[in-house]
Scaffold this motif. Structure first.
Motif, PDB file in Angstrom:
ATOM      1  N   SER A  22       0.818  -1.205   0.000  1.00 40.19           N
ATOM      2  CA  SER A  22       0.000   0.000   0.000  1.00 40.19           C
ATOM      3  C   SER A  22       0.859   1.267   0.000  1.00 40.19           C
ATOM      4  CB  SER A  22      -0.905   0.008   1.234  1.00 40.19           C
ATOM      5  OG  SER A  22      -1.628   1.206   1.297  1.00 40.19           O
ATOM      6  N   ALA A  23       0.349   2.288  -0.645  1.00 46.90           N
ATOM      7  CA  ALA A  23       1.034   3.574  -0.720  1.00 46.90           C
ATOM      8  C   ALA A  23       0.484   4.567   0.295  1.00 46.90           C
ATOM      9  CB  ALA A  23       0.917   4.135  -2.132  1.00 46.90           C
ATOM     10  N   ILE A  24      -0.252   4.109   1.297  1.00 51.68           N
ATOM     11  CA  ILE A  24      -0.903   5.002   2.254  1.00 51.68           C
ATOM     12  C   ILE A  24       0.116   5.865   3.006  1.00 51.68           C
ATOM     13  CG2 ILE A  24      -2.196   5.062   4.422  1.00 51.68           C
ATOM     14  CD1 ILE A  24      -3.870   2.741   3.340  1.00 51.68           C
ATOM     15  N   ALA A  25       1.139   5.263   3.563  1.00 50.86           N
ATOM     16  CA  ALA A  25       2.091   6.010   4.392  1.00 50.86           C
ATOM     17  C   ALA A  25       3.349   6.394   3.614  1.00 50.86           C
ATOM     18  CB  ALA A  25       2.463   5.183   5.610  1.00 50.86           C
ATOM     19  N   LYS A  31       2.674   8.175  -4.331  1.00 51.56           N
ATOM     20  CA  LYS A  31       1.251   7.950  -4.607  1.00 51.56           C
ATOM     21  C   LYS A  31       0.921   8.341  -6.041  1.00 51.56           C
ATOM     22  CE  LYS A  31       0.014   8.641   0.148  1.00 51.56           C
ATOM     23  NZ  LYS A  31      -0.574   9.469   1.161  1.00 51.56           N
ATOM     24  N   LEU A  32       1.487   9.447  -6.513  1.00 50.21           N
ATOM     25  CA  LEU A  32       1.250   9.880  -7.885  1.00 50.21           C
ATOM     26  C   LEU A  32       1.849   8.904  -8.894  1.00 50.21           C
ATOM     27  CD1 LEU A  32       1.857  13.723  -7.585  1.00 50.21           C
ATOM     28  CD2 LEU A  32      -0.316  12.543  -7.919  1.00 50.21           C
ATOM     29  N   GLY A  38      -1.238   3.269 -13.298  1.00 53.36           N
ATOM     30  CA  GLY A  38      -2.558   2.719 -13.595  1.00 53.36           C
ATOM     31  C   GLY A  38      -3.123   1.817 -12.527  1.00 53.36           C
ATOM     32  N   PHE A  39      -2.521   1.806 -11.348  1.00 54.99           N
ATOM     33  CA  PHE A  39      -3.008   0.938 -10.274  1.00 54.99           C
ATOM     34  C   PHE A  39      -4.167   1.583  -9.539  1.00 54.99           C
ATOM     35  CE2 PHE A  39       1.501  -0.462 -10.519  1.00 54.99           C
ATOM     36  CZ  PHE A  39       1.259  -1.766 -10.886  1.00 54.99           C
ATOM     37  N   LYS A  40      -5.162   0.749  -9.197  1.00 56.16           N
ATOM     38  CA  LYS A  40      -6.311   1.218  -8.437  1.00 56.16           C
ATOM     39  C   LYS A  40      -6.492   0.442  -7.143  1.00 56.16           C
ATOM     40  CE  LYS A  40      -8.552   2.695 -12.566  1.00 56.16           C
ATOM     41  NZ  LYS A  40      -9.443   3.713 -12.894  1.00 56.16           N
ATOM     42  N   ARG A  41      -5.941  -0.786  -7.072  1.00 55.68           N
ATOM     43  CA  ARG A  41      -6.094  -1.590  -5.858  1.00 55.68           C
ATOM     44  C   ARG A  41      -4.884  -2.521  -5.698  1.00 55.68           C
ATOM     45  NH1 ARG A  41      -9.377  -2.966  -9.774  1.00 55.68           N
ATOM     46  NH2 ARG A  41      -9.245  -5.037 -10.657  1.00 55.68           N
ATOM     47  N   GLN A  60      11.458   4.160  -8.919  1.00 54.89           N
ATOM     48  CA  GLN A  60      11.170   5.082  -7.822  1.00 54.89           C
ATOM     49  C   GLN A  60      10.406   4.414  -6.687  1.00 54.89           C
ATOM     50  OE1 GLN A  60      11.834   8.557  -7.400  1.00 54.89           O
ATOM     51  NE2 GLN A  60      13.341   8.129  -8.988  1.00 54.89           N
ATOM     52  N   VAL A  61       9.632   3.370  -7.007  1.00 56.59           N
ATOM     53  CA  VAL A  61       8.794   2.720  -5.989  1.00 56.59           C
ATOM     54  C   VAL A  61       9.002   1.199  -5.961  1.00 56.59           C
ATOM     55  CG1 VAL A  61       7.010   4.498  -5.863  1.00 56.59           C
ATOM     56  CG2 VAL A  61       6.858   2.729  -7.615  1.00 56.59           C
ATOM     57  N   PRO A  62      10.256   0.728  -5.860  1.00 55.29           N
ATOM     58  CA  PRO A  62      10.480  -0.726  -5.887  1.00 55.29           C
ATOM     59  C   PRO A  62       9.922  -1.436  -4.656  1.00 55.29           C
ATOM     60  CG  PRO A  62      12.485   0.380  -5.271  1.00 55.29           C
ATOM     61  CD  PRO A  62      11.493   1.454  -5.662  1.00 55.29           C
TER      62      PRO A  62
END
Length: 71
Positions: A22-25, A31-32, A38-41, A60-62
């Motif tokens: 999850s990208a919450i924290a 998050k962008l 293209g991820f939604k869930r 950037q987000v491995p």
């Protein structure tokens, strides 16, 4: 010209990318990036054309995504 571009992208190499954490924290930039891929869930798998721009976003987000398959 549009048909020529479509035929080139269909023959191009692709990446299958899975959203695993999850990208919450995470910072807003992460998050962008997740949204732009293209991820939604969570646990969603998307297929993207293998370009330097997509590789850069994944780099950037491995910690949030995994590359499943590259063709």
């Amino acid at each position: 010209m549009a048909s020529k571009m479509k035929s080139e992208t269909s023959a191009a190499a692709t990446l299958k990318i899975k959203y695993v954490r999850s990208a919450i924290a995470t910072p807003g930039k992460h998050k962008l990036i997740i949204k732009s891929l293209g991820f939604k869930r969570l646990n969603q798998v998307v297929e993207r054309v293998d370009t330097p721009q997509i590789r850069g976003m994944v780099a950037q987000v491995p910690h949030l995504v995994t590359i499943l398959d590259s063709k």
